[in-house]
Scaffold this motif. Structure first.
Motif, PDB file in Angstrom:
ATOM      1  N   TYR A   8     -18.781 -16.200   3.326  1.00 20.93           N
ATOM      2  CA  TYR A   8     -18.003 -16.452   2.113  1.00 20.93           C
ATOM      3  C   TYR A   8     -16.731 -17.204   2.470  1.00 20.93           C
ATOM      4  N   PRO A   9     -16.790 -18.527   2.444  1.00 21.52           N
ATOM      5  CA  PRO A   9     -15.636 -19.333   2.869  1.00 21.52           C
ATOM      6  C   PRO A   9     -14.363 -18.976   2.097  1.00 21.52           C
ATOM      7  N   THR A  10     -14.504 -18.544   0.866  1.00 24.52           N
ATOM      8  CA  THR A  10     -13.304 -18.218   0.094  1.00 24.52           C
ATOM      9  C   THR A  10     -12.825 -16.799   0.398  1.00 24.52           C
ATOM     10  N   THR A  11     -13.540 -16.089   1.261  1.00 26.33           N
ATOM     11  CA  THR A  11     -13.302 -14.689   1.627  1.00 26.33           C
ATOM     12  C   THR A  11     -13.600 -13.719   0.491  1.00 26.33           C
ATOM     13  N   ASP A  12     -14.054 -14.216  -0.620  1.00 20.06           N
ATOM     14  CA  ASP A  12     -14.416 -13.313  -1.714  1.00 20.06           C
ATOM     15  C   ASP A  12     -15.921 -13.083  -1.782  1.00 20.06           C
ATOM     16  N   PHE A  13     -16.293 -11.863  -2.123  1.00 23.71           N
ATOM     17  CA  PHE A  13     -17.691 -11.549  -2.395  1.00 23.71           C
ATOM     18  C   PHE A  13     -18.015 -12.006  -3.816  1.00 23.71           C
ATOM     19  N   PRO A  14     -19.292 -12.162  -4.115  1.00 22.53           N
ATOM     20  CA  PRO A  14     -19.642 -12.448  -5.513  1.00 22.53           C
ATOM     21  C   PRO A  14     -19.353 -11.196  -6.345  1.00 22.53           C
ATOM     22  N   ALA A  22     -27.482   4.306  -0.912  1.00 24.06           N
ATOM     23  CA  ALA A  22     -28.098   5.624  -0.712  1.00 24.06           C
ATOM     24  C   ALA A  22     -27.394   6.329   0.441  1.00 24.06           C
ATOM     25  N   GLY A  23     -26.941   7.554   0.196  1.00 20.64           N
ATOM     26  CA  GLY A  23     -26.228   8.283   1.256  1.00 20.64           C
ATOM     27  C   GLY A  23     -24.829   7.738   1.457  1.00 20.64           C
ATOM     28  N   ALA A  24     -24.085   7.595   0.352  1.00 24.37           N
ATOM     29  CA  ALA A  24     -22.743   6.991   0.427  1.00 24.37           C
ATOM     30  C   ALA A  24     -21.652   8.038   0.691  1.00 24.37           C
ATOM     31  N   ASP A  25     -22.041   9.299   0.747  1.00 27.45           N
ATOM     32  CA  ASP A  25     -21.036  10.373   0.802  1.00 27.45           C
ATOM     33  C   ASP A  25     -20.485  10.614   2.198  1.00 27.45           C
ATOM     34  N   ASN A  26     -19.864   9.597   2.761  1.00 29.33           N
ATOM     35  CA  ASN A  26     -19.260   9.738   4.094  1.00 29.33           C
ATOM     36  C   ASN A  26     -18.201   8.665   4.276  1.00 29.33           C
ATOM     37  N   LYS A  27     -17.270   8.936   5.195  1.00 34.20           N
ATOM     38  CA  LYS A  27     -16.113   8.047   5.393  1.00 34.20           C
ATOM     39  C   LYS A  27     -16.518   6.663   5.852  1.00 34.20           C
ATOM     40  N   SER A  28     -17.475   6.625   6.761  1.00 35.39           N
ATOM     41  CA  SER A  28     -17.886   5.356   7.339  1.00 35.39           C
ATOM     42  C   SER A  28     -18.358   4.383   6.245  1.00 35.39           C
ATOM     43  N   THR A  29     -19.165   4.884   5.325  1.00 32.64           N
ATOM     44  CA  THR A  29     -19.649   4.031   4.234  1.00 32.64           C
ATOM     45  C   THR A  29     -18.501   3.659   3.289  1.00 32.64           C
ATOM     46  N   PHE A  30     -17.623   4.624   3.034  1.00 34.68           N
ATOM     47  CA  PHE A  30     -16.489   4.337   2.143  1.00 34.68           C
ATOM     48  C   PHE A  30     -15.567   3.268   2.723  1.00 34.68           C
ATOM     49  N   GLN A  31     -15.432   3.273   4.031  1.00 34.15           N
ATOM     50  CA  GLN A  31     -14.581   2.252   4.648  1.00 34.15           C
ATOM     51  C   GLN A  31     -15.127   0.853   4.355  1.00 34.15           C
ATOM     52  N   VAL A  32     -16.437   0.713   4.483  1.00 28.44           N
ATOM     53  CA  VAL A  32     -17.070  -0.584   4.226  1.00 28.44           C
ATOM     54  C   VAL A  32     -16.898  -0.973   2.762  1.00 28.44           C
ATOM     55  N   ILE A  33     -17.119  -0.010   1.876  1.00 33.74           N
ATOM     56  CA  ILE A  33     -17.023  -0.305   0.448  1.00 33.74           C
ATOM     57  C   ILE A  33     -15.587  -0.687   0.075  1.00 33.74           C
ATOM     58  N   THR A  34     -14.636   0.032   0.647  1.00 31.24           N
ATOM     59  CA  THR A  34     -13.231  -0.273   0.383  1.00 31.24           C
ATOM     60  C   THR A  34     -12.904  -1.709   0.803  1.00 31.24           C
ATOM     61  N   GLU A  35     -13.386  -2.082   1.988  1.00 36.97           N
ATOM     62  CA  GLU A  35     -13.121  -3.439   2.480  1.00 36.97           C
ATOM     63  C   GLU A  35     -13.799  -4.483   1.583  1.00 36.97           C
ATOM     64  N   ALA A  36     -15.003  -4.160   1.119  1.00 38.30           N
ATOM     65  CA  ALA A  36     -15.721  -5.095   0.240  1.00 38.30           C
ATOM     66  C   ALA A  36     -14.979  -5.252  -1.083  1.00 38.30           C
ATOM     67  N   LEU A  37     -14.477  -4.145  -1.615  1.00 38.06           N
ATOM     68  CA  LEU A  37     -13.756  -4.210  -2.895  1.00 38.06           C
ATOM     69  C   LEU A  37     -12.468  -5.023  -2.754  1.00 38.06           C
ATOM     70  N   LYS A  38     -11.803  -4.870  -1.602  1.00 37.07           N
ATOM     71  CA  LYS A  38     -10.599  -5.678  -1.336  1.00 37.07           C
ATOM     72  C   LYS A  38     -10.916  -7.160  -1.432  1.00 37.07           C
ATOM     73  N   ARG A  39     -12.178  -7.511  -1.070  1.00 40.67           N
ATOM     74  CA  ARG A  39     -12.600  -8.919  -1.094  1.00 40.67           C
ATOM     75  C   ARG A  39     -13.307  -9.268  -2.391  1.00 40.67           C
ATOM     76  N   ASN A  40     -12.962  -8.504  -3.446  1.00 40.10           N
ATOM     77  CA  ASN A  40     -13.491  -8.802  -4.781  1.00 40.10           C
ATOM     78  C   ASN A  40     -14.988  -8.614  -4.945  1.00 40.10           C
ATOM     79  N   ALA A  41     -15.578  -7.734  -4.141  1.00 41.05           N
ATOM     80  CA  ALA A  41     -17.011  -7.497  -4.284  1.00 41.05           C
ATOM     81  C   ALA A  41     -17.306  -6.958  -5.668  1.00 41.05           C
ATOM     82  N   GLY A  42     -18.585  -7.122  -6.067  1.00 41.41           N
ATOM     83  CA  GLY A  42     -19.014  -6.726  -7.396  1.00 41.41           C
ATOM     84  C   GLY A  42     -18.917  -5.247  -7.676  1.00 41.41           C
ATOM     85  N   MET A  43     -20.037  -4.612  -7.816  1.00 40.93           N
ATOM     86  CA  MET A  43     -20.051  -3.240  -8.283  1.00 40.93           C
ATOM     87  C   MET A  43     -20.931  -2.394  -7.391  1.00 40.93           C
TER      88      MET A  43
END
Lengths: 311, 311
Positions: A8-14, A22-43
């Motif tokens: 993503y050259p613009t650093t933003d996710f679509p 599936a199996g999102a109830d852990n810190k490791s997965t939340f860290q990734v999701i948090t970083e994705a949301l920072k980059r404007n990831a969808g839903m």
């Protein structure tokens, strides 16, 4: 080249892609999701233990985040089933594995009733950004098919080509790897390589240039190809490496990460949606890359979804 | 870490080792020999076409070099045979392949009458200096044994240990590599790994610490070993990697050179003398490293030879 930036050259996710985790109830997965949301990831649709998920929302300060929806699941199996069904029912575009066994997720993916089968082989494609190499490298299959047959290698190649095309590699150069660059009837990898090459010349495998067998050096080093007098458009310039089997692909995958300092992300292709399967030992950057690749290779980005309500 | 410097910290070669070079009548081989002589290497017996060798001596300004002796040979076969016989007759300590087919050289090495057999298996050991890795890495077998049996893997391990000891790695940590780190009776690499590990614990393989099966990441990355909860003295700290088969070893070898930018040198062990076999596509630095390693692993450095006359 930074892998994420080449995704993503613009650093933003679509921002219109929905990911079911599936199996999102852990810190490791939340860290990734948090970083994705920072980059404007969808839903994100997050499946797992309700209480743990709610606690994590607070801990990661995401309790007001409109791009997240929580769906309670009592166990790994249910978490996998519900996430898969969401993709099946077109409520999500990408499936992502959190902290549940890959086996549990894939069982649900392959379910005949609500699973994500398309009749195609599933295969893994790794995308690497290797220091001092000017272009991306695509590697398959390092995770799904242990000892692919020739017809499975055809699918593996086609999937890798499709992924490469998502990265604007329009006519990818595909090297079929073996230990040597001559055809030896006693070495199946070289036989398969010859077949794939000729299938490509006969128009049985399209949208790419295939050559093999090639030893790894002749595939990626123009100098080595020159010395060995292997002269064609693929040798020394490969975009995609098709490996003889999983064991060999796996060693190359790990060598690229641990010795060459490559950045990597990988997805499983061939199902109704890209499947993001990362390993426990992957860094969060690797997991984020994989997620980004999964989002990028979504073929149908539905325009109807543009608000939280539709998640 | 510079590989050459870790071979010879003083940058000098041992000056009392004699090298017999089969097929030396070419520029590529002369370049390596010239560089070795600059570093005070011992003595060379060069086999090949007499006229070509004499022309090359002039071209490389070595015509007055007392450390070179030329022995005419009419063809590759004779060149190989005479070089092998020189080692057999203790006129040389190291055998080196120039520009002749490996097959031709090895045929003479294995000759029952004047060859260099010891009853031991021959195996290849690669020595790598990998950027950002603090110690040398030893890899086997990337060149000689296509699909080693368990008893061959015992020899391969013992030879690699011996080579590592020449580099002051007194109790090398040996990782036996597979695609996974659990023992699976259906995956021979994991079965062999379990056997080698237990043989080491029972004192059947000495002078090293063995653990396996290990996936490559768990073998070389302490962080990956920790995440996968593989906790022992070898995991994450391997000096030596024993690979499942040649095809896999070969891919790792080339990945280290072409992706990780590693310096490498390799030799064949198990014969009466180290055998330096380089590939046409190797750089002269790689060939020089291999020669240096061959000289270093000479077990009997004969003190009786210290002048040109005895070459």
């Amino acid at each position: 080249m930074n892998l994420f930036q080449s995704i993503y050259p613009t650093t933003d996710f679509p921002n219109n892609v929905v990911v079911a985790v599936a199996g999102a109830d852990n810190k490791s997965t939340f860290q990734v999701i948090t970083e994705a949301l920072k980059r404007n990831a969808g839903m994100f649709r997050l499946y797992g233990d309700e209480q743990t998920l709610n606690e994590l929302l607070l801990e990661f300060e995401l309790e007001r985040e409109k791009r997240i929806r929580i769906i309670p699941a009592r166990n790994n199996q249910e978490s996998a089933r519900l996430a898969v069904m969401a993709v099946h029912d077109q409520k999500a575009d990408v499936l992502m594995k959190g902290m549940i066994p890959t086996y549990t997720l894939m069982q649900e993916v392959l379910n005949k009733e609500y699973g994500l089968r398309t009749g195609e082989l599933l295969s893994h494609v790794g995308v690497f950004s290797v220091p001092n190499r000017e272009k991306l490298l695509f590697l398959s299959d390092a995770a799904v098919n242990p000892t692919p047959t020739i017809s499975q290698k055809v699918s593996i190649t086609q999937h890798a080509v499709k992924v490469a095309q998502h990265f604007q590699v329009d006519l990818p150069k595909v090297a079929v790897i073996a230990a040597i660059e001559t055809v030896n009837p006693d070495m199946q990898a070289t036989v398969d390589a010859a077949m794939l090459t000729q299938m490509n010349r006969r128009g049985q495998i399209l949208d790419c240039l295939i050559d093999g067998p090639l030893a790894l050096d002749n595939a990626v080093s123009a100098q080595a190809a020159l010395t060995k007098e292997v002269d064609n458009e693929v040798a020394g310039r490969a975009d995609i490496l098709i490996m003889p089997n999983l064991e060999i692909a796996n060693v190359l995958y790990k060598s690229l990460v641990h010795f060459a300092g490559a950045e990597v992300g990988g997805i499983i292709t061939g199902a109704k949606a890209p499947i993001v399967v990362t390993s426990r030992s992957d860094s969060w950057e690797t997991k984020l890359n994989a997620l980004a690749i999964g989002m990028k290779t979504t073929e149908t980005v539905p325009s109807r979804r543009n608000s939280y309500e539709s998640v």
